[in-house]
Design a protein around this motif. Sequence first.
Motif, PDB file in Angstrom:
ATOM      1  N   ASN A 280      -7.440   4.761  -2.789  1.00  0.00           N
ATOM      2  CA  ASN A 280      -8.283   3.778  -3.179  1.00  0.00           C
ATOM      3  C   ASN A 280      -8.364   2.632  -2.220  1.00  0.00           C
ATOM      4  O   ASN A 280      -8.721   1.317  -2.512  1.00  0.00           O
ATOM      5  CB  ASN A 280      -7.996   3.146  -4.610  1.00  0.00           C
ATOM      6  N   ILE A 281      -7.903   2.783  -0.896  1.00  0.00           N
ATOM      7  CA  ILE A 281      -7.520   1.944  -0.026  1.00  0.00           C
ATOM      8  C   ILE A 281      -8.742   0.796   0.345  1.00  0.00           C
ATOM      9  O   ILE A 281      -8.622  -0.164   0.180  1.00  0.00           O
ATOM     10  CB  ILE A 281      -6.892   2.460   1.350  1.00  0.00           C
ATOM     11  N   THR A 282      -9.937   1.552   0.618  1.00  0.00           N
ATOM     12  CA  THR A 282     -11.077   0.828   1.126  1.00  0.00           C
ATOM     13  C   THR A 282     -11.540  -0.096  -0.018  1.00  0.00           C
ATOM     14  O   THR A 282     -11.811  -1.610   0.006  1.00  0.00           O
ATOM     15  CB  THR A 282     -11.983   1.490   1.446  1.00  0.00           C
ATOM     16  N   GLU A 283     -11.408   0.424  -1.064  1.00  0.00           N
ATOM     17  CA  GLU A 283     -11.921  -0.176  -2.429  1.00  0.00           C
ATOM     18  C   GLU A 283     -11.071  -1.429  -2.674  1.00  0.00           C
ATOM     19  O   GLU A 283     -11.540  -2.578  -3.119  1.00  0.00           O
ATOM     20  CB  GLU A 283     -12.282   0.523  -3.575  1.00  0.00           C
ATOM     21  N   SER A 284      -9.745  -1.159  -2.730  1.00  0.00           N
ATOM     22  CA  SER A 284      -8.622  -2.157  -3.128  1.00  0.00           C
ATOM     23  C   SER A 284      -8.885  -3.180  -1.836  1.00  0.00           C
ATOM     24  O   SER A 284      -8.668  -4.667  -2.561  1.00  0.00           O
ATOM     25  CB  SER A 284      -7.296  -1.592  -3.106  1.00  0.00           C
ATOM     26  N   ILE A 285      -8.895  -3.034  -0.666  1.00  0.00           N
ATOM     27  CA  ILE A 285      -8.907  -3.833   0.533  1.00  0.00           C
ATOM     28  C   ILE A 285     -10.026  -4.955   0.215  1.00  0.00           C
ATOM     29  O   ILE A 285      -9.941  -6.338   0.246  1.00  0.00           O
ATOM     30  CB  ILE A 285      -8.948  -3.207   1.837  1.00  0.00           C
ATOM     31  N   ASN A 286     -11.163  -4.370  -0.139  1.00  0.00           N
ATOM     32  CA  ASN A 286     -12.235  -5.237  -0.325  1.00  0.00           C
ATOM     33  C   ASN A 286     -12.266  -6.336  -1.461  1.00  0.00           C
ATOM     34  O   ASN A 286     -12.599  -7.179  -1.315  1.00  0.00           O
ATOM     35  CB  ASN A 286     -13.428  -4.221  -0.501  1.00  0.00           C
TER      36      ASN A 286
ATOM     37  N   LEU B  15      -3.720  -6.000  -8.183  1.00  0.00           N
ATOM     38  CA  LEU B  15      -5.036  -6.024  -8.467  1.00  0.00           C
ATOM     39  C   LEU B  15      -5.342  -6.167  -9.747  1.00  0.00           C
ATOM     40  O   LEU B  15      -4.384  -5.994 -10.901  1.00  0.00           O
ATOM     41  CB  LEU B  15      -5.657  -4.441  -8.313  1.00  0.00           C
ATOM     42  N   PRO B  16      -6.432  -6.378 -10.378  1.00  0.00           N
ATOM     43  CA  PRO B  16      -6.902  -6.784 -11.805  1.00  0.00           C
ATOM     44  C   PRO B  16      -6.521  -5.791 -12.679  1.00  0.00           C
ATOM     45  O   PRO B  16      -6.202  -5.957 -14.056  1.00  0.00           O
ATOM     46  CB  PRO B  16      -8.341  -7.244 -11.961  1.00  0.00           C
TER      47      PRO B  16
ATOM     48  N   SER C  83     -10.227 -11.099  -5.404  1.00  0.00           N
ATOM     49  CA  SER C  83      -9.846 -10.452  -6.749  1.00  0.00           C
ATOM     50  C   SER C  83      -8.826  -9.943  -6.865  1.00  0.00           C
ATOM     51  O   SER C  83      -8.388  -8.502  -6.945  1.00  0.00           O
ATOM     52  CB  SER C  83     -11.184  -9.470  -6.925  1.00  0.00           C
ATOM     53  N   TYR C  84      -7.725 -10.537  -7.123  1.00  0.00           N
ATOM     54  CA  TYR C  84      -6.454 -10.354  -7.517  1.00  0.00           C
ATOM     55  C   TYR C  84      -5.603 -11.430  -7.964  1.00  0.00           C
ATOM     56  O   TYR C  84      -5.740 -12.444  -8.023  1.00  0.00           O
ATOM     57  CB  TYR C  84      -5.757  -9.735  -6.172  1.00  0.00           C
ATOM     58  N   SER C  85      -4.397 -11.131  -8.495  1.00  0.00           N
ATOM     59  CA  SER C  85      -3.326 -12.097  -8.859  1.00  0.00           C
ATOM     60  C   SER C  85      -2.060 -11.894  -8.248  1.00  0.00           C
ATOM     61  O   SER C  85      -1.907 -10.986  -7.465  1.00  0.00           O
ATOM     62  CB  SER C  85      -3.211 -11.750 -10.376  1.00  0.00           C
ATOM     63  N   ILE C  86      -1.228 -12.924  -8.455  1.00  0.00           N
ATOM     64  CA  ILE C  86       0.102 -12.863  -7.806  1.00  0.00           C
ATOM     65  C   ILE C  86       1.255 -12.676  -8.904  1.00  0.00           C
ATOM     66  O   ILE C  86       1.171 -13.287  -9.986  1.00  0.00           O
ATOM     67  CB  ILE C  86       0.304 -14.237  -6.889  1.00  0.00           C
ATOM     68  N   SER C  87       1.913 -11.608  -8.468  1.00  0.00           N
ATOM     69  CA  SER C  87       3.036 -11.475  -9.185  1.00  0.00           C
ATOM     70  C   SER C  87       4.360 -11.870  -8.545  1.00  0.00           C
ATOM     71  O   SER C  87       4.894 -11.333  -7.291  1.00  0.00           O
ATOM     72  CB  SER C  87       3.344 -10.047  -9.447  1.00  0.00           C
TER      73      SER C  87
ATOM     74  N   ILE D 229       0.782  -1.278   0.071  1.00  0.00           N
ATOM     75  CA  ILE D 229      -0.140   0.020  -0.059  1.00  0.00           C
ATOM     76  C   ILE D 229       0.935   1.317  -0.024  1.00  0.00           C
ATOM     77  O   ILE D 229       1.363   1.609   0.911  1.00  0.00           O
ATOM     78  CB  ILE D 229      -0.911   0.069   1.135  1.00  0.00           C
ATOM     79  N   ASN D 230       0.802   1.746  -0.927  1.00  0.00           N
ATOM     80  CA  ASN D 230       1.778   3.234  -1.189  1.00  0.00           C
ATOM     81  C   ASN D 230       1.107   4.351  -0.586  1.00  0.00           C
ATOM     82  O   ASN D 230       0.388   5.104  -1.199  1.00  0.00           O
ATOM     83  CB  ASN D 230       1.993   3.441  -2.492  1.00  0.00           C
ATOM     84  N   THR D 231       1.888   4.713   0.548  1.00  0.00           N
ATOM     85  CA  THR D 231       1.664   6.048   1.098  1.00  0.00           C
ATOM     86  C   THR D 231       2.939   6.934   0.921  1.00  0.00           C
ATOM     87  O   THR D 231       3.177   7.825   1.716  1.00  0.00           O
ATOM     88  CB  THR D 231       1.320   6.003   2.935  1.00  0.00           C
ATOM     89  N   GLY D 232       3.856   6.416   0.072  1.00  0.00           N
ATOM     90  CA  GLY D 232       5.045   7.148  -0.173  1.00  0.00           C
ATOM     91  C   GLY D 232       4.908   7.867  -1.455  1.00  0.00           C
ATOM     92  O   GLY D 232       3.812   8.485  -1.625  1.00  0.00           O
ATOM     93  N   ARG D 233       5.970   7.985  -2.359  1.00  0.00           N
ATOM     94  CA  ARG D 233       5.923   8.846  -3.528  1.00  0.00           C
ATOM     95  C   ARG D 233       5.947   7.774  -4.752  1.00  0.00           C
ATOM     96  O   ARG D 233       4.705   7.589  -5.248  1.00  0.00           O
ATOM     97  CB  ARG D 233       7.378   9.611  -3.411  1.00  0.00           C
ATOM     98  N   LEU D 234       7.093   7.238  -5.189  1.00  0.00           N
ATOM     99  CA  LEU D 234       7.183   6.544  -6.473  1.00  0.00           C
ATOM    100  C   LEU D 234       6.562   5.493  -6.537  1.00  0.00           C
ATOM    101  O   LEU D 234       5.319   5.373  -6.998  1.00  0.00           O
ATOM    102  CB  LEU D 234       8.372   6.539  -6.873  1.00  0.00           C
ATOM    103  N   GLY D 235       6.716   4.442  -5.626  1.00  0.00           N
ATOM    104  CA  GLY D 235       6.043   3.277  -5.531  1.00  0.00           C
ATOM    105  C   GLY D 235       5.968   2.313  -6.867  1.00  0.00           C
ATOM    106  O   GLY D 235       5.047   2.072  -7.350  1.00  0.00           O
TER     107      GLY D 235
END
Length: 296
Positions: free
Chosen positions: A108-114, A272-273, A120-124, A93-99
């Motif tokens: 988009n924290i709440t939506e992304s966590i849900n 995320l997708p 609903s995600y993939s693994i890199s 979860i990027n609370t910094g700069r570049l990321g």
Amino acid sequence: MKIGIYGQFYHKNSETYIQLILEALKKKNIEVLIEEDFMDIINLNDGVHTTATFKTFSKLDKSYDLFFSIGGDGTILKSITYVRDLNIPIVGINTGRLGFLATIQKENITESINKILEGSYSISERSLLQLTSDPVNSEISELNFALNEVAINRKNTTSMIKVETEVNGKYLTSYWSDGLILATPTGSTGYSLSCGGPVIDPSTNSLVITPIAPHNLSARPLVLPDSSVITLQVSGREKSYLVSLDSRIATFANNTRLTVQKAPFTIKLVQLPEDSFIKTLRKKLLWGEDKRNLKQ
């Protein structure tokens, strides 16, 4: 479901985003544990409520389903020292700069966590490099792996160092330079890129050797298969030099024999997708942007 949460320090307005994360997880009745030093930081800043209901941890085990890293890419690099070979997916979860690694944006924290909790995600999957030395150096014996890069740097001198380099037992060259970077595809957008190295898609099975300010201008970054075993011996005017594994630094004596190769485990990053490496490149490096339309 059991989730661990880790962070290193506060960015601006971090308490707002930490509060959103904790509330989103609490609503789903998730078992949440916060890394003990990060809990101390949260409590010192006194901007997050309800932390008293959460337990803390100092080490992870295989019972965790997800590991939330709150901060920037540096926080993810520190996160892997907790996750190691446990195969726990990391949510950056990027609370910094570049990321480049922490791709979930704070807006988009709440939506992304849900989405993540719904599956609903993939693994890199990301490869790492492993460093061994002869003689053994106790400073790296436990955490001898790196997600981004293993970097050789001069110490206490402005003079160049010589890095004699072999690949799979065959002599490649001796780099006269300020140092040498051995980067994974993940690390290709970090230190290596700033020294002229190529951008490499993280799904490729490769690594790159990038010299730092080489004396010989014919010395160029070299991409190799990640099955390669690279051996290094360093010499110079000083009796020692520095080796960094991501953000961890150790001192080595000249003529120590270093061996760098692919680590026997990988790190799993949650994606995320709607996200992709190509999208991240365009966004972070401003590829395709017309600078005439950017506000000054």
